[in-house]
Write a protein that holds these residues in place. Structure first.
Motif, PDB file in Angstrom:
ATOM      1  N   ARG A 231       0.840  -1.206   0.000  1.00  0.00           N
ATOM      2  CA  ARG A 231       0.000   0.000   0.000  1.00  0.00           C
ATOM      3  C   ARG A 231       0.876   1.257   0.000  1.00  0.00           C
ATOM      4  NH1 ARG A 231      -3.208  -0.173   4.984  1.00  0.00           N
ATOM      5  NH2 ARG A 231      -3.996   1.866   4.367  1.00  0.00           N
ATOM      6  N   MET A 232       1.992   1.177   0.718  1.00  0.00           N
ATOM      7  CA  MET A 232       2.924   2.310   0.734  1.00  0.00           C
ATOM      8  C   MET A 232       3.509   2.567  -0.642  1.00  0.00           C
ATOM      9  SD  MET A 232       5.380   1.921   3.954  1.00  0.00           S
ATOM     10  CE  MET A 232       4.783   2.115   5.604  1.00  0.00           C
ATOM     11  N   LEU A 233       3.855   1.469  -1.293  1.00  0.00           N
ATOM     12  CA  LEU A 233       4.454   1.568  -2.624  1.00  0.00           C
ATOM     13  C   LEU A 233       3.469   2.230  -3.594  1.00  0.00           C
ATOM     14  CD1 LEU A 233       6.930   0.805  -4.260  1.00  0.00           C
ATOM     15  CD2 LEU A 233       6.300  -1.582  -4.001  1.00  0.00           C
ATOM     16  N   LEU A 234       2.204   1.836  -3.509  1.00  0.00           N
ATOM     17  CA  LEU A 234       1.198   2.427  -4.391  1.00  0.00           C
ATOM     18  C   LEU A 234       0.984   3.902  -4.066  1.00  0.00           C
ATOM     19  CD1 LEU A 234      -1.287  -0.604  -4.441  1.00  0.00           C
ATOM     20  CD2 LEU A 234       0.182   0.177  -6.323  1.00  0.00           C
ATOM     21  N   ALA A 235       0.990   4.229  -2.764  1.00  0.00           N
ATOM     22  CA  ALA A 235       0.819   5.636  -2.360  1.00  0.00           C
ATOM     23  C   ALA A 235       1.990   6.475  -2.860  1.00  0.00           C
ATOM     24  CB  ALA A 235       0.702   5.733  -0.834  1.00  0.00           C
ATOM     25  N   ALA A 236       3.209   5.923  -2.751  1.00  0.00           N
ATOM     26  CA  ALA A 236       4.395   6.664  -3.186  1.00  0.00           C
ATOM     27  C   ALA A 236       4.370   6.885  -4.699  1.00  0.00           C
ATOM     28  CB  ALA A 236       5.655   5.910  -2.783  1.00  0.00           C
ATOM     29  N   GLU A 237       3.897   5.892  -5.435  1.00  0.00           N
ATOM     30  CA  GLU A 237       3.832   6.050  -6.895  1.00  0.00           C
ATOM     31  C   GLU A 237       2.859   7.148  -7.299  1.00  0.00           C
ATOM     32  OE1 GLU A 237       3.246   1.863  -8.138  1.00  0.00           O
ATOM     33  OE2 GLU A 237       5.080   2.124  -9.317  1.00  0.00           O
ATOM     34  N   GLU A 238       1.777   7.312  -6.511  1.00  0.00           N
ATOM     35  CA  GLU A 238       0.830   8.391  -6.810  1.00  0.00           C
ATOM     36  C   GLU A 238       1.496   9.750  -6.684  1.00  0.00           C
ATOM     37  OE1 GLU A 238      -3.177   8.624  -5.156  1.00  0.00           O
ATOM     38  OE2 GLU A 238      -3.072   6.421  -4.944  1.00  0.00           O
ATOM     39  N   ILE A 239       2.396   9.882  -5.711  1.00  0.00           N
ATOM     40  CA  ILE A 239       3.045  11.174  -5.491  1.00  0.00           C
ATOM     41  C   ILE A 239       4.153  11.428  -6.519  1.00  0.00           C
ATOM     42  CG2 ILE A 239       4.395  12.561  -3.861  1.00  0.00           C
ATOM     43  CD1 ILE A 239       3.086  10.839  -1.621  1.00  0.00           C
ATOM     44  N   PHE A 240       4.950  10.400  -6.764  1.00  0.00           N
ATOM     45  CA  PHE A 240       6.196  10.603  -7.505  1.00  0.00           C
ATOM     46  C   PHE A 240       6.188  10.106  -8.947  1.00  0.00           C
ATOM     47  CE2 PHE A 240       8.606  10.434  -3.280  1.00  0.00           C
ATOM     48  CZ  PHE A 240       8.957  11.762  -3.326  1.00  0.00           C
ATOM     49  N   LEU A 285      10.109   2.822   7.083  1.00  0.00           N
ATOM     50  CA  LEU A 285      10.006   2.092   5.814  1.00  0.00           C
ATOM     51  C   LEU A 285       9.499   3.030   4.710  1.00  0.00           C
ATOM     52  CD1 LEU A 285      10.257  -0.653   4.357  1.00  0.00           C
ATOM     53  CD2 LEU A 285       7.873  -1.093   4.963  1.00  0.00           C
ATOM     54  N   ALA A 286       8.501   3.853   5.048  1.00  0.00           N
ATOM     55  CA  ALA A 286       7.979   4.819   4.066  1.00  0.00           C
ATOM     56  C   ALA A 286       9.084   5.778   3.633  1.00  0.00           C
ATOM     57  CB  ALA A 286       6.801   5.594   4.656  1.00  0.00           C
ATOM     58  N   HIS A 287       9.911   6.173   4.580  1.00  0.00           N
ATOM     59  CA  HIS A 287      11.021   7.089   4.299  1.00  0.00           C
ATOM     60  C   HIS A 287      12.012   6.453   3.316  1.00  0.00           C
ATOM     61  CE1 HIS A 287      14.048  10.224   5.420  1.00  0.00           C
ATOM     62  NE2 HIS A 287      14.887   9.245   5.139  1.00  0.00           N
ATOM     63  N   GLU A 288      12.438   5.248   3.620  1.00  0.00           N
ATOM     64  CA  GLU A 288      13.426   4.602   2.731  1.00  0.00           C
ATOM     65  C   GLU A 288      12.820   4.338   1.356  1.00  0.00           C
ATOM     66  OE1 GLU A 288      16.066   5.100   4.047  1.00  0.00           O
ATOM     67  OE2 GLU A 288      15.512   5.114   6.158  1.00  0.00           O
ATOM     68  N   LEU A 289      11.547   3.984   1.335  1.00  0.00           N
ATOM     69  CA  LEU A 289      10.855   3.797   0.056  1.00  0.00           C
ATOM     70  C   LEU A 289      10.865   5.095  -0.750  1.00  0.00           C
ATOM     71  CD1 LEU A 289       8.948   2.372  -1.957  1.00  0.00           C
ATOM     72  CD2 LEU A 289       7.045   3.004  -0.443  1.00  0.00           C
ATOM     73  N   ALA A 290      10.577   6.212  -0.076  1.00  0.00           N
ATOM     74  CA  ALA A 290      10.524   7.500  -0.785  1.00  0.00           C
ATOM     75  C   ALA A 290      11.881   7.858  -1.397  1.00  0.00           C
ATOM     76  CB  ALA A 290      10.050   8.605   0.166  1.00  0.00           C
TER      77      ALA A 290
END
Ligand code: BES
Ligand code: ZN
Length: 590
Positions: A231-240, A285-290
């Motif tokens: 879910r984090m990965l999908l959220a990050a893709e929406e932003i970036f 984890l969200a930070h490193e993903l970003a």
């Protein structure tokens, strides 16, 4: 002919190493890696080629035809390491270096079995940011010198190797009882993102693109804590925009890992102190993903532009949090960040040049001036730009920025130029010049607040007037609420105040590492004796510098525990990561 990075001897005008072909053979008995690296140049070159090394023994340097090449290893500089100059014949396309690492290699930590969760197998991991890659491989150790690579890593056959790269086959090794793991990294990365770990590792899939690796003993807890990664990965893709690294796997490391997380591409490293059992620390984890976008696609040109990596990433981390958990959660996270920034500003002193976003760090050791300034002052500037431009415009800008500079390393000045071209006038409107090149925190810093935050901070600052955290209110407090409350309490609540808190909320027994660290630092500072032993025990169990530094500072700062601090350090120093050891030594010398 010039060096462009204060922390590297590389001169990119001499030639660029664009691909590495590596063989690494790990020897746990001697804590040494025997290595062979073929460095391929982007274009044929001749004459001197300067490379970074630190504590590497150079056995031979050969040209593409196998002929020995002349080389000179300079004396070691305490910050930069030793320059290795190789004389290339004209038209050289590659060179091969045979080398051996030192047991003191600053990027490596060799763990005895006792320092792992399982206790039966040794473990080795690397941590190359900021300037430690040179202690594992001879390279142009500047973020401006990206390379792709192929690697083969040989280990005792009981161990598994993971690497920040695409895994290939595991085959029988060159000697009986060994195995060789192959990897390939098709995307060009800066040297600080080179990373691997070897140990008794197992894994579990958490989503179509993500898998967690860790020791068997931590697998269940790790899979549960980070179950939301997709879910984090999908959220990050929406932003970036699209995730370009194929997979987002991660390793939950042994406790001596010195950071909370490290954004090694395709394979983030995480501290096991995040395993709180309540998913309250997944922001790391969200930070490193970003960083997969800000940092790993668009990379700081030198450590002086580090805020481009970290400021944007903290901003993105909180946007992900907002998307997944809402505005309230974002405000609480920003408040924790704001406190971290204030502590850093107080530490450096208001006029210190290290409170600027763009720093000038010639002659300074990146491990020594590491602070929350680039993270949290950077976050506030990016958030201010977002608020001023409006979210829709700013988000479009960020996507364009990522696209434009993907797989390159840029300076703050290049960022400013792009900003002015895309959002003319915004920099002037927010006073970006003062933010970037001025000290301290500008007046127009955005403020994030929420009802819960106001309540928690009100209760904490009301302590001297008798306000106390009591049921039923505290029954619903999350781990984050406790962190905010503890951070907002006056520093001088006294031993009686601490005793009251401990009696009502058993804080010395907290299982959440953030609560525990905040609490123990406060309690030791106030002379709350029951916390002393737990503080000494905790710094013996974890190697994360975020906890070691405040706790050793508190133990060293209290006369009653100063000796305990020194004794505890002598006892555990051999188990600390070399970078953490250096940081604590500086605290205890103060
Ligand atoms: N890239 C950093 C870690 C780092 C920075 C290692 C500089 C070596 C030198 C990583 O992304 C990071 O910032 N980790 C933070 C977590 C974050 C939520 C602020 C940490 O380790 O605490
Ligand atoms: Zn980061």
């Amino acid at each position: 002919m010039s060096r462009r990075d204060p922390h590297s001897y590389a001169d990119l005008d001499q030639g660029r190493v664009s691909h590495l072909d590596l063989d690494l053979d790990l020897d746990f008995a001697t804590s040494r890696i025997t290595g062979r690296a073929r460095l391929d140049l982007a274009a044929p070159a001749g004459g001197p080629l300067d490379l970074d090394t630190r504590d590497l023994e150079i056995r031979a340097v050969t040209g593409a035809d196998g002929q020995a090449l002349p080389f000179k290893l300079d004396p070691r500089d305490s910050i930069l390491g030793a320059k290795l100059r190789v004389e290339l014949p004209p038209g050289s396309a590659s060179l091969t270096i045979a080398f051996v690492t030192s047991p003191e290699a600053s990027a490596l930590q060799w763990l005895e079995p006792a320092m792992t969760a399982g206790g039966r197998h040794p473990y080795l991991f690397s941590q190359c940011q900021a300037i430690h890659a040179r202690s594992v491989i001879p390279c142009q150790d500047s973020p401006q010198a990206r390379f792709t690579f192929d690697a083969r890593v040989t280990v005792p056959e009981a161990l598994t190797v993971v690497m920040a790269a695409a895994p290939g086959a595991a085959t029988a090794g060159p000697r009986p009882g060994t195995r060789t793991f192959a990897f390939t990294m098709p995307q060009a990365v800066p040297p600080y993102l080179f990373a691997f770990a070897a140990g008794n590792l197992v894994s579990r899939d958490l989503g179509p693109r993500s898998r967690v690796y860790t020791e068997p003993e931590l697998l269940e807890a790790s899979a549960w804590e980070f179950a939301d990664v997709d879910r984090m990965l999908l959220a990050a893709e929406e932003i970036f925009g699209p995730y370009l690294w194929d997979r987002f796997d991660f390793v939950v490391m042994p406790p001596s890992f010195p950071y909370g997380g490290m954004e090694n591409p395709r394979l983030t490293f995480l501290t096991p102190t995040l395993l709180a059992g309540d998913r309250s620390l997944v922001n790391v984890l969200a930070h490193e993903l970003a960083h997969s976008w800000t940092g790993n696609l668009v990379t700081n040109a030198t450590i002086d532009d580090f805020w481009l990596n970290e400021g944007f990433t903290v901003w993105a981390e909180r946007r992900i949090l907002e998307k997944l958990e809402g505005n309230e959660a974002k405000a609480l996270s920003a408040a924790i960040g704001r406190k971290g920034l204030q502590d850093a500003l107080d530490n450096f002193g208001a006029g210190s040049p290290f409170t600027r976003l763009k720093t000038d760090s010639w002659g300074a050791d990146p491990d020594e001036f590491y602070s929350m300034v680039p993270y949290e002052k950077g976050f506030l500037l990016v958030a201010l730009m977002e608020q001023t431009a409006g979210r829709a415009r700013f988000d479009a800008f960020v996507k364009k920025y990522i696209e434009r500079f993907s797989f390159t390393s840029i300076t703050t000045e290049q960022f400013e130029e792009f900003l002015e071209a895309e959002l003319p006038g915004l920099a002037a409107e927010v006073g970006a010049e003062g933010w970037i090149r001025g000290e301290g925190l500008p007046q127009n810093a955005p403020v994030f607040t929420s009802a819960q935050l106001v309540q928690l901070q009100g209760l904490a600052t009301g302590w001297p007037q008798g306000a106390r955290p009591e049921a039923p209110a505290t029954e619903a407090w999350t781990a984050i609420d406790w962190q905010i409350y503890l951070q907002a309490l006056p520093r001088d609540i006294g031993a009686e105040g601490c005793a009251w808190l401990d009696e009502h909320h058993a804080l010395t027994r907290a299982g959440n590492s953030e609560i525990l660290c905040n609490w123990l630092a406060l309690a030791v500072g106030n002379g709350h004796e029951p916390a002393y032993a737990r503080a000494a025990e905790f710094v013996g169990q974890v190697g994360r510098m975020k906890y070691l530094k405040p706790l050793y500072t508190a133990l060293h700062g209290n006369k009653a525990t100063r000796k305990l601090a020194a004794e505890t350090f002598s006892k555990h120093a051999p188990g600390y990561h070399p970078i953490a050891r250096g940081g604590i030594e500086r605290i205890l010398a103060g």
